[in-house]
Design a protein around this motif. Structure first.
Motif, PDB file in Angstrom:
ATOM      1  N   VAL A 267       0.826  -1.207   0.000  1.00  0.00           N
ATOM      2  CA  VAL A 267       0.000   0.000   0.000  1.00  0.00           C
ATOM      3  C   VAL A 267       0.860   1.256   0.000  1.00  0.00           C
ATOM      4  O   VAL A 267       0.601   2.205  -0.730  1.00  0.00           O
TER       5      VAL A 267
ATOM      6  N   PRO B 124      -1.731   2.775  -5.564  1.00  0.00           N
ATOM      7  CA  PRO B 124      -2.297   1.657  -4.808  1.00  0.00           C
ATOM      8  C   PRO B 124      -3.742   1.309  -5.191  1.00  0.00           C
ATOM      9  O   PRO B 124      -4.117   0.150  -5.190  1.00  0.00           O
TER      10      PRO B 124
ATOM     11  N   SER C  87      -1.030   8.386  -3.483  1.00  0.00           N
ATOM     12  CA  SER C  87       0.081   7.430  -3.424  1.00  0.00           C
ATOM     13  C   SER C  87       1.133   7.901  -2.429  1.00  0.00           C
ATOM     14  O   SER C  87       1.237   9.090  -2.144  1.00  0.00           O
TER      15      SER C  87
END
Length: 457
Positions: A383, A389, A443
């Motif tokens: 993640v 992600p 992100s």
């Protein structure tokens, strides 16, 4: 090469000439440095000229993006907006091996930027349309060096003198628009800067926070180390450059005539003047490294069954570490390193490393706790590693909060001997702040300092 460009309104305190190459980085601030000959210490590009050069390199990509999105190229002349990621890192030992150059510090600092995306305000109702996104934000090819300096990153005074002109140019560009010919027509660009490629040490340095060992353990929230170890998951991102500046003012003027301790608690560890805006985020590379270093210590403690003991002697600890190193070398061919690095961290945080370690852990119950910890970590890691992600690991992203909750639970029960009243800086960020940052920026991995580090090399 040199390109014609102009700013509207003209940049404050920045020359209007377009044909500038590499310049002395101090921009006339030379009198303020005393330790080394000032003209040898730093070289840089002028920030605006470097950005123009980077945009001209991407001219074809931008035109192609306009065509792909079905935008009429002659209609899109204004309203381009460019998102820039900035990185800055110290480089440790760069001494001359043999040579009689001027006496300069044997440390260096690099400041670089990446154009992350270019978007344009479409004339129809589509609003903002992205015409270019950097496909490899962590490749050293997309990372343009702006400033190279011989200075120790811990030397605050010299660092501010060297980065001062960069900050001044950056502030001037925020207030202004660039006119540059792209595809044969003059177009207007505005720039948005995000300082995210910094490790924690550099963020603290630039934002005026106390050093990493401080009780205020986080560069994103006001939590103290004790708070963060009690409540591992529920914190939100509150710090900002503006707040840090206000807090420094309070620290400096002490308006309520408080004692040092009360004052420090009021400003939550801001005790120097922040001089450069950074985006409050966390760095994926150092997150890997920091957490792996912590797991490495947990492994040693478990081999020595620390949960039963009160305090172990240094000899005992040394023998646990030796046993761990030997096992990792034998089972997964992982050589011990003096300082944890990205590659070691990647290899250590795997199921197979975990199994190798479990062979040395006497009790089955403890082995199970360790295995679950590692399983959760491996679920969480993509993640904050992924460039996007939501596309690359949507399931792990959805489960992140649940996983971090469970991870924290295990730490505070099975491993409470280690986390009673204390927790490491990156473990706190990993457990508490990841989902919120991703919601805001999309992100963490894309904004990492990774490429700046590989360029340093």
């Amino acid at each position: 090469g040199f390109h014609q460009f102009e700013w509207q309104p003209a940049l404050k305190n920045v020359a209007t000439s377009c044909n500038v190459g590499i310049i002395d980085g101090l921009s006339g601030w030379t009198t303020s440095l005393d330790d080394s000959p000032s003209e040898t210490i730093t070289r840089r590009f002028r920030y605006d000229a470097a950005l123009v050069s980077a945009l001209k390199d991407m001219e074809e990509d931008i035109m192609e993006g306009l065509r792909e999105k079905g935008l009429e190229d002659s209609a899109c002349t204004s309203g381009f907006s460019v998102l820039i990621k900035e990185c800055c890192d110290g480089m440790g030992d760069v001494s001359e091996k043999h040579g009689g150059g001027p006496a300069v510090p044997e440390k260096a600092v690099r400041f670089s930027f990446t154009i992350m995306s270019v978007s344009v305000q479409a004339s129809d109702e589509r609003g903002e349309v992205v015409v270019f996104t950097e496909p490899k934000p962590n490749s050293e090819l997309s990372c343009k060096p702006l400033c190279l300096t011989f200075v120790d990153e811990s030397d605050h005074e010299t660092l501010t003198a060297v980065l001062g002109p960069v900050v001044a140019e950056r502030n001037a560009m925020k207030q202004s628009r660039l006119i540059l010919s792209i595809g044969g027509l003059p177009r207007f660009f505005s720039f948005h800067f995000r300082g995210t490629g910094y490790d924690e040490k550099m963020v603290r340095e630039l934002e005026g926070l106390e050093a990493s060992g401080s009780t205020y353990i986080c560069t994103l929230c006001d939590s103290s180390r004790a708070d963060a170890s009690k409540n591992m998951v529920l914190h939100s991102v509150t710090r900002s450059h503006e707040e840090n500046l206000d807090r420094y003012e309070i620290w400096r003027s002490n308006p309520f005539s408080e004692s040092v301790d009360e004052l420090r608690d009021r400003v939550k560890g801001v005790s120097a003047k922040p001089f450069m805006e950074t985006q409050p985020t966390m760095d994926a590379l150092h997150c890997d490294i920091g957490n792996a270093a912590e797991f490495y210590k947990i492994f040693q403690d478990e081999i020595g069954e620390m949960y039963k003991k009160v305090n172990a002697s240094r000899e005992e600890r040394r023998s646990w570490r030796a046993a761990l190193d030997k096992q990792l070398r034998k089972k997964i061919k992982l050589k011990p390193v003096v300082r944890m690095n990205g590659n070691y961290a990647r290899k250590l945080m795997t199921e197979e490393a975990m199994e190798a370690v479990c062979e040395l852990v006497p009790s089955e119950e403890r082995r199970e706790a360790l295995r679950e910890l590692m399983r959760l970590y491996i679920q969480m890691k993509p993640v904050w590693r992924a460039t996007c992600p939501a596309k690359e690991c949507p399931n792990q992203l959805c489960r992140y909060s649940f996983n971090s909750q469970r991870f924290a639970e295990i730490l505070s029960t099975a491993f409470q001997y280690r986390y009673k009243g204390k927790i490491t800086n990156y473990l706190h960020k990993t457990l508490a702040h990841v989902p919120e940052i991703i919601e805001r920026d999309g992100s963490i991995g894309a904004w990492a300092s990774e490429k700046n580090e590989s360029e340093n090399k």
